[in-house]
Design a protein around this motif. Structure first.
Motif, PDB file in Angstrom:
ATOM      1  N   LEU A  73      35.877  38.888 -52.170  1.00  0.00           N
ATOM      2  CA  LEU A  73      36.642  39.141 -53.391  1.00  0.00           C
ATOM      3  C   LEU A  73      36.333  40.535 -53.941  1.00  0.00           C
ATOM      4  O   LEU A  73      35.194  40.997 -53.887  1.00  0.00           O
ATOM      5  CB  LEU A  73      36.326  38.089 -54.448  1.00  0.00           C
ATOM      6  N   PRO A  74      37.325  41.212 -54.525  1.00  0.00           N
ATOM      7  CA  PRO A  74      37.103  42.557 -55.054  1.00  0.00           C
ATOM      8  C   PRO A  74      36.272  42.587 -56.328  1.00  0.00           C
ATOM      9  O   PRO A  74      35.757  43.637 -56.713  1.00  0.00           O
ATOM     10  CB  PRO A  74      38.518  43.078 -55.318  1.00  0.00           C
ATOM     11  N   GLY A  75      36.140  41.437 -56.991  1.00  0.00           N
ATOM     12  CA  GLY A  75      35.347  41.349 -58.213  1.00  0.00           C
ATOM     13  C   GLY A  75      34.727  39.975 -58.336  1.00  0.00           C
ATOM     14  O   GLY A  75      34.949  39.097 -57.487  1.00  0.00           O
TER      15      GLY A  75
ATOM     16  N   ARG B 175      29.954  42.233 -53.440  1.00  0.00           N
ATOM     17  CA  ARG B 175      28.621  42.779 -53.674  1.00  0.00           C
ATOM     18  C   ARG B 175      27.507  41.756 -53.460  1.00  0.00           C
ATOM     19  O   ARG B 175      26.346  42.133 -53.278  1.00  0.00           O
ATOM     20  CB  ARG B 175      28.525  43.364 -55.088  1.00  0.00           C
ATOM     21  N   LEU B 176      27.825  40.476 -53.464  1.00  0.00           N
ATOM     22  CA  LEU B 176      26.792  39.462 -53.268  1.00  0.00           C
ATOM     23  C   LEU B 176      26.288  39.402 -51.835  1.00  0.00           C
ATOM     24  O   LEU B 176      25.267  38.772 -51.559  1.00  0.00           O
ATOM     25  CB  LEU B 176      27.321  38.084 -53.679  1.00  0.00           C
ATOM     26  N   ALA B 177      26.992  40.049 -50.920  1.00  0.00           N
ATOM     27  CA  ALA B 177      26.571  40.001 -49.516  1.00  0.00           C
ATOM     28  C   ALA B 177      25.158  40.532 -49.331  1.00  0.00           C
ATOM     29  O   ALA B 177      24.409  40.037 -48.491  1.00  0.00           O
ATOM     30  CB  ALA B 177      27.546  40.798 -48.656  1.00  0.00           C
ATOM     31  N   ARG B 178      24.772  41.516 -50.100  1.00  0.00           N
ATOM     32  CA  ARG B 178      23.442  42.113 -49.940  1.00  0.00           C
ATOM     33  C   ARG B 178      22.328  41.086 -50.072  1.00  0.00           C
ATOM     34  O   ARG B 178      21.360  41.109 -49.313  1.00  0.00           O
ATOM     35  CB  ARG B 178      23.228  43.198 -50.990  1.00  0.00           C
ATOM     36  N   THR B 179      22.478  40.195 -51.030  1.00  0.00           N
ATOM     37  CA  THR B 179      21.363  39.299 -51.349  1.00  0.00           C
ATOM     38  C   THR B 179      21.639  37.838 -51.037  1.00  0.00           C
ATOM     39  O   THR B 179      20.693  37.066 -50.837  1.00  0.00           O
ATOM     40  CB  THR B 179      21.010  39.409 -52.840  1.00  0.00           C
ATOM     41  N   GLU B 180      22.905  37.439 -50.992  1.00  0.00           N
ATOM     42  CA  GLU B 180      23.220  36.013 -50.881  1.00  0.00           C
ATOM     43  C   GLU B 180      23.791  35.600 -49.529  1.00  0.00           C
ATOM     44  O   GLU B 180      23.951  34.404 -49.273  1.00  0.00           O
ATOM     45  CB  GLU B 180      24.237  35.624 -51.972  1.00  0.00           C
TER      46      GLU B 180
ATOM     47  N   VAL C  31      16.933  50.647 -47.052  1.00  0.00           N
ATOM     48  CA  VAL C  31      17.845  49.758 -46.340  1.00  0.00           C
ATOM     49  C   VAL C  31      17.350  48.320 -46.397  1.00  0.00           C
ATOM     50  O   VAL C  31      18.126  47.385 -46.637  1.00  0.00           O
ATOM     51  CB  VAL C  31      18.004  50.224 -44.881  1.00  0.00           C
ATOM     52  N   LEU C  32      16.062  48.131 -46.196  1.00  0.00           N
ATOM     53  CA  LEU C  32      15.529  46.772 -46.154  1.00  0.00           C
ATOM     54  C   LEU C  32      15.592  46.098 -47.519  1.00  0.00           C
ATOM     55  O   LEU C  32      15.933  44.911 -47.628  1.00  0.00           O
ATOM     56  CB  LEU C  32      14.084  46.807 -45.640  1.00  0.00           C
ATOM     57  N   LEU C  33      15.277  46.840 -48.558  1.00  0.00           N
ATOM     58  CA  LEU C  33      15.238  46.256 -49.899  1.00  0.00           C
ATOM     59  C   LEU C  33      16.624  46.042 -50.499  1.00  0.00           C
ATOM     60  O   LEU C  33      16.797  45.184 -51.368  1.00  0.00           O
ATOM     61  CB  LEU C  33      14.410  47.143 -50.829  1.00  0.00           C
ATOM     62  N   HIS C  34      17.590  46.801 -50.042  1.00  0.00           N
ATOM     63  CA  HIS C  34      18.929  46.708 -50.625  1.00  0.00           C
ATOM     64  C   HIS C  34      19.936  46.137 -49.639  1.00  0.00           C
ATOM     65  O   HIS C  34      20.430  45.023 -49.812  1.00  0.00           O
ATOM     66  CB  HIS C  34      19.364  48.090 -51.134  1.00  0.00           C
ATOM     67  N   GLU C  35      20.243  46.881 -48.582  1.00  0.00           N
ATOM     68  CA  GLU C  35      21.320  46.474 -47.690  1.00  0.00           C
ATOM     69  C   GLU C  35      20.964  45.263 -46.835  1.00  0.00           C
ATOM     70  O   GLU C  35      21.847  44.498 -46.429  1.00  0.00           O
ATOM     71  CB  GLU C  35      21.723  47.658 -46.805  1.00  0.00           C
TER      72      GLU C  35
END
Length: 790
Positions: free
Chosen positions: A134-136, A185-190, A331-335
């Motif tokens: 989703l865009p938002g 944006r949730l892909a990074r962490t979830e 990269v490890l902490l964010h992406e």
């Protein structure tokens, strides 16, 4: 059969099989033995690369379908050519609309027979797959969601619905699915599925499962059995859970057809001997060939000058190792935060199940995982849970790395978590499902981290000599001595004689000819200072952008075959193409802008600078500079091409590189194939390829490699070798330094006994064995290719 040489064609909707078929006579006349095709299986509609596979059972309709491929193979066969295919075992497109197997998993969840295809952590998602599409945030997108024709829709996206849920109210309908729609944006962490690097649009495939392997490879194996395909290129083997087992299974299924793997080897790392392949795709050779034409003294001077002019922080481009380390943390902490979270969960479960390991806190395990991963100097270890531990696997995480990781902990007893993580990563502590999952995922995450932190971040921050910042390269030590090159070739000829070699690919950041135009600066760093002074009046957004933009412009503005600067500029590649490459560079660097946190004002400043400077009026200044350097760039470009085509291994030519070819990072280098007028490089390329075809034994798996050394004051400027006593290659290296030292006077090359014909010369030239003055050997051009008369 083992190819004598391959030619890579980038297939895409506007260059399908039928177009490739028309190129067959030209490529056969060039002298290659095989067409090397980019991925041909069904992909996302409109894809220009084909790595986003949607259906392993079908050849891509947009390219002409299976009949189009088979017709291409027939046409190629009529001209004596075979086909090598690029295949993608690691991932598929995360496209519910087009990926049938994925659609079934999203519709039925864990109960789907296809659920085993994908690396999904269902438990972490509460029984659902996170879809970050989703865009938002979801709350703001609810009004855009609708049900049409039994599908959940958002814009042009289509998602399957679980049976019996299509009539539910929207909130209940969303909760009833086996997936969770979410803000991208949730892909990074979830994220709870394995992906290709940090690209959530590509989902990892579990080819380690025999059933998944069989289903996902059935069409490829059919094409091999039917003789349509003779060889395979394996994309991204480091993404696989167990590359060795996969390659063994593939070799058995294909009958041992010629196969090379896109394995990036770090420094002196060796390809695992147990892998059932002919070798790599050739980035290890690229580094050695490029390094021959790089002056170590001048490269060091450029590095020091880079620090003076650009003044980067030590770990943001000032020095290589600190820059890589900082990039790895970022990269490890964010992406890759979601990937790290999976490793922490898995390690915690393993420890919780064993009383001897139970008191390792999750935070300690996470710290240990992080500190070991950021210190990896190879792409990954090769180990399986409970399997034997090879010396290479153990050396991937050496004890010195363990000590450094432990030093981060304040309490020594808590630092013991590092030992646990190392054991799990190297296949120790048992064979349970948790141990197996951790061992595989640690390696997969390590390779993604190395690629993203080195190739896609540090390579865009540490920029003394852009030509050195290439896949598999060593930017802090770009030069390769003749001794080191010969040792590499002797080893390849002995251990991997049918390995692939390349100079330019669809993934190189700059084509070989662009790199040659930049690498010459290592022979004249003071000239670089002069150019910077001449263009200093063009205001740049910052010194780092200016440094890389002007080096890019130099490599991308060839002098051509005319003394007229205006004519050369008219024939040069379009300056506007530099804009896309430089924007990509600053986004990848992540210092002032990025792909996900863009700074529009800074990016516009980059565009304005490129238009006014490197692609604008100041390009004329670059063209004059390029003209002065042209003889030396020409020598390097021709030398690299000839060495590549005659050294041990199977050379792969990227489309268009049989002549001068100037291209930047993708997508610039993935334009459709178009034959062009021949030039001097074409003469060298065609002669070498046709010689390989005429004397396959001299270059083949039983062929030999012997270094030849020149004698005299300029001996270090000649690189020469013999293949099987039948062919001699001799090239000029560091020609500007050679000219400054007085040329070839008093320097000769001793040829093996016999009569030797220069196949590049017209009219023909013949030399007898023994000492040959290099001034005579290189009288016509800075390279020579000699064939022994029989």
């Amino acid at each position: 059969m083992t190819p004598t040489a391959t030619y890579r064609l980038q297939l895409q909707p506007d260059f399908p099989f039928a177009a490739a078929e028309k190129a067959v006579p030209y490529l056969a006349a060039l002298g290659v033995s095989h067409l090397h095709l980019s991925p041909v299986l069904e992909a996302v509609p409109g894809s220009t690369h084909g790595y986003d596979v949607t259906d392993h059972a079908s050849v891509r309709a947009e390219l002409g379908g299976e009949e189009g491929l088979r017709q291409l193979a027939r046409r190629a066969g009529e001209h004596g050519l075979g086909i090598v295919l690029d295949i993608v075992p690691n991932h598929m497109a995360m496209s519910p609309r087009h990926n049938r197997v994925l659609r079934e998993v999203l519709r039925e969840g864990q109960a789907s027979p296809y659920a085993r295809w994908f690396d999904i952590d269902w438990e972490a998602g509460g029984g659902k797959v996170l879809l970050p599409v989703l865009p938002g945030p979801l709350g703001g997108e609810l009004g855009q969601l609708r049900v049409e024709d039994g599908e959940l829709c958002h814009g042009e996206q289509r998602f399957p619905l679980a049976p019996g849920t299509e009539d539910l109210p929207l909130p209940r309908l969303l909760d009833a699915q086996h997936y969770r729609l979410a803000w991208w944006r949730l892909a990074r962490t979830e994220l709870n599925y394995r992906r290709f690097f940090t690209i959530s649009d590509l989902i990892g495939v579990r080819v380690e499962d025999p059933a998944v392997f069989a289903e996902s490879h059935a069409k490829i194996l059919e094409l091999v059995r039917d003789g349509v395909v003779d060889g395979l290129r394996i994309d991204h083997p480091d993404g696989l859970a167990d590359p060795e087992e996969y390659l063994r299974r593939l070799s058995g299924a294909t009958g041992g057809c010629w196969t090379v793997v896109e394995k990036i080897l770090s420094d002196e790392e060796r390809l695992p001997a147990a892998w059932a392949v002919a070798g790599t795709t050739g980035y290890d050779a690229l580094r050695r060939v490029d390094g021959l034409f790089t002056d170590p003294v001048g490269a060091g001077q450029l590095e020091r000058r880079f620090r003076e002019v650009v003044a980067p922080a030590e770990d943001r481009g000032g020095y290589w190792e600190p820059t890589v380390r900082r990039a790895a943390y970022r990269v490890l902490l964010h992406e890759l935060a979601a990937e790290t979270a999976f490793l922490v969960r898995t390690a915690s479960r393993v420890c919780a199940a064993d009383p001897a390991l139970r008191d390792h806190a999750p935070w300690a395990l996470e710290t240990a995982i992080r500190e070991l991963l950021v210190r990896m100097e190879v792409y990954r270890p090769y180990a399986v849970a409970g399997g034997p531990r090879t010396e290479a696997a153990a050396s991937a995480i050496p004890q010195e790395t363990v000590r450094e990781a432990k030093a981060v902990f304040a309490v020594p007893e808590e630092a013991a978590a590092v030992d646990v993580v190392r054991e799990l990563a190297l296949g120790g502590l048992g064979t349970g499902p948790g141990q197996a999952a951790f061992c595989a995922r640690f390696a997969q995450t390590s390779s993604a981290l190395r690629a993203k932190s080195v190739e896609d971040t540090a390579f865009y921050r540490f920029l003394p000599l852009l030509s050195a910042n290439e896949v598999g390269g060593e930017p802090a030590a770009p030069a390769v001595s003749p001794d080191a090159f010969h040792a590499f070739c002797e080893r390849i000829a002995r251990d991997w004689p049918a390995t692939g070699t390349v100079l330019t690919t669809h993934d190189t950041k700059r084509s070989a000819d662009v790199r040659a135009g930049i690498a010459v600066l290592s022979q004249c760093p003071r000239w670089w200072d002069d150019l910077l002074a001449q263009v200093a009046g063009v205001a740049a957004p910052d010194p780092l952008v200016a440094w890389q933009a002007w080096q890019t412009a130099l490599g991308f503005t060839p002098a051509g075959d005319t003394a007229d600067v205006d004519a050369a500029l008219a024939a040069a590649p379009e300056g506007e193409r530099m804009e896309g490459a430089l924007l990509k560079s600053v986004r990848e660097a992540g210092l002032r802008t990025s792909w996900t946190e863009g700074d529009p004002r800074f990016e516009q400043a980059v565009r304005d600078f490129v238009a006014a400077g490197p692609a604008g009026a100041a390009r004329r200044t670059v063209a004059h500079f390029s003209r002065a350097l042209d003889p030396y760039v020409r020598a390097a470009a021709l030398g690299a091409a000839l060495v590549h085509l005659t050294m041990p291994g199977v050379p792969d030519l990227y489309q268009g590189t049989e002549r001068d070819y100037h291209a930047l990072v993708d997508p610039d280098n993935r334009a459709r194939f178009r034959p062009g007028p021949p030039d001097e490089k074409t003469v060298v390329t065609t002669a070498a390829l046709q010689l390989r075809r005429a004397r396959p034994a001299a270059f083949g798996e039983s062929g030999t490699y012997a270094r030849l050394d020149a004698d005299g004051p300029a001996a270090e400027h000649c690189l020469a070798f013999a293949r099987s006593g039948e062919v001699v290659t001799a090239v000029t290296r560091l020609p500007l330094r050679l000219a400054e030292a007085g040329g070839w006077a008093g320097t000769a090359l001793r040829l093996p006994p016999g009569t030797w014909r220069d196949v590049l010369a017209a009219p023909p030239r013949v030399f007898e064995g023994g000492e040959v003055p290099l001034a005579g050997l290189f009288a016509d051009r800075p390279v020579a290719l000699l064939a022994k008369e029989v």
